[in-house]
Design an enzyme around this catalytic site. Sequence first.
Site, PDB file in Angstrom:
ATOM      1  N   ARG A 118       0.819  -1.284   0.169  1.00  0.00           N
ATOM      2  CA  ARG A 118       0.076  -0.051   0.038  1.00  0.00           C
ATOM      3  C   ARG A 118       0.877   1.317  -0.027  1.00  0.00           C
ATOM      4  O   ARG A 118       2.044   1.000   0.290  1.00  0.00           O
ATOM      5  CB  ARG A 118      -1.061   0.222   1.219  1.00  0.00           C
ATOM      6  N   ASN A 159       3.259   5.142   5.076  1.00  0.00           N
ATOM      7  CA  ASN A 159       4.442   4.819   5.966  1.00  0.00           C
ATOM      8  C   ASN A 159       4.072   3.493   6.703  1.00  0.00           C
ATOM      9  O   ASN A 159       3.368   2.841   6.124  1.00  0.00           O
ATOM     10  CB  ASN A 159       5.014   6.272   6.312  1.00  0.00           C
ATOM     11  N   THR A 205       1.928   2.233  10.059  1.00  0.00           N
ATOM     12  CA  THR A 205       0.774   2.439  10.892  1.00  0.00           C
ATOM     13  C   THR A 205       0.654   1.352  11.615  1.00  0.00           C
ATOM     14  O   THR A 205       1.455  -0.030  11.543  1.00  0.00           O
ATOM     15  CB  THR A 205      -0.379   2.726  10.153  1.00  0.00           C
ATOM     16  N   HIS A 233      -2.513  -1.567  13.111  1.00  0.00           N
ATOM     17  CA  HIS A 233      -4.004  -2.122  13.484  1.00  0.00           C
ATOM     18  C   HIS A 233      -4.219  -2.827  14.839  1.00  0.00           C
ATOM     19  O   HIS A 233      -3.325  -3.463  15.360  1.00  0.00           O
ATOM     20  CB  HIS A 233      -4.511  -2.939  12.143  1.00  0.00           C
ATOM     21  N   CYS A 267       3.016   7.328  11.175  1.00  0.00           N
ATOM     22  CA  CYS A 267       3.206   7.721   9.912  1.00  0.00           C
ATOM     23  C   CYS A 267       4.642   8.567   9.411  1.00  0.00           C
ATOM     24  O   CYS A 267       4.579   9.040   8.699  1.00  0.00           O
ATOM     25  CB  CYS A 267       1.989   8.683   9.417  1.00  0.00           C
TER      26      CYS A 267
END
Length: 214
Positions: free
Chosen positions: A72, A75, A77, A79, A170
Amino acid sequence: MNIVDLGVMPYSEALAVQLECHERVRQGEEDTLFLVEHPPVITFGRHGGEENLLLGRAELAARGVEIVKTDRGGNITCHFPGQLVAYPVFRVGKRTNGLHGFVRTLEEIVIRSAAAFGVEAARWEGRPGVWIGNRKLCSLGMCVRHWVSFHGFALNVGNDLSLFSAITLCGLHDAEATSLSRECGDDSLSMQEVKDVCTREFQTLFADPPVAPC
């Protein structure tokens, strides 16, 4: 569009589901929106992000946190349960004014969804995602192949944002994470309610039939 709630699913499994759907949509099937929560995982975008990892891989593994390199945009991230991840596997064409318009439409969905809970959020030009001052409410990273999108956005809903302490969000040293629950001061905010609102906004803003790109 088809709307599929995947519940809680590991990141790699959800990616496999997206890629399978991507091929079907490319061949002419209906656009599909996946909604999901992931077990704890930190992901890097195709342009990097590992330099913004603040904890060692062994320590993260001991905590049950997976680390994944993705294709994707964006930078680093993370979850986790309590975060709503939306993966639109959609045709990107004239209806969205190309990829730039598509991204802005996704941001608008989050802005409108936040407003439904009394939270005023906005774009920050040059920094994809949705913000409240320097507090990032939603991260966004996309990939488009053959004019069909996958990956998507991650909207923080719950109060537990502790996984963000493992990264420089990020890659931005002046940014911090926030969530709908924190911003509206409601610990009882329902994930299902947020899903319902986001789904409604997707249906509203992507209501027109897709148009093939020139």
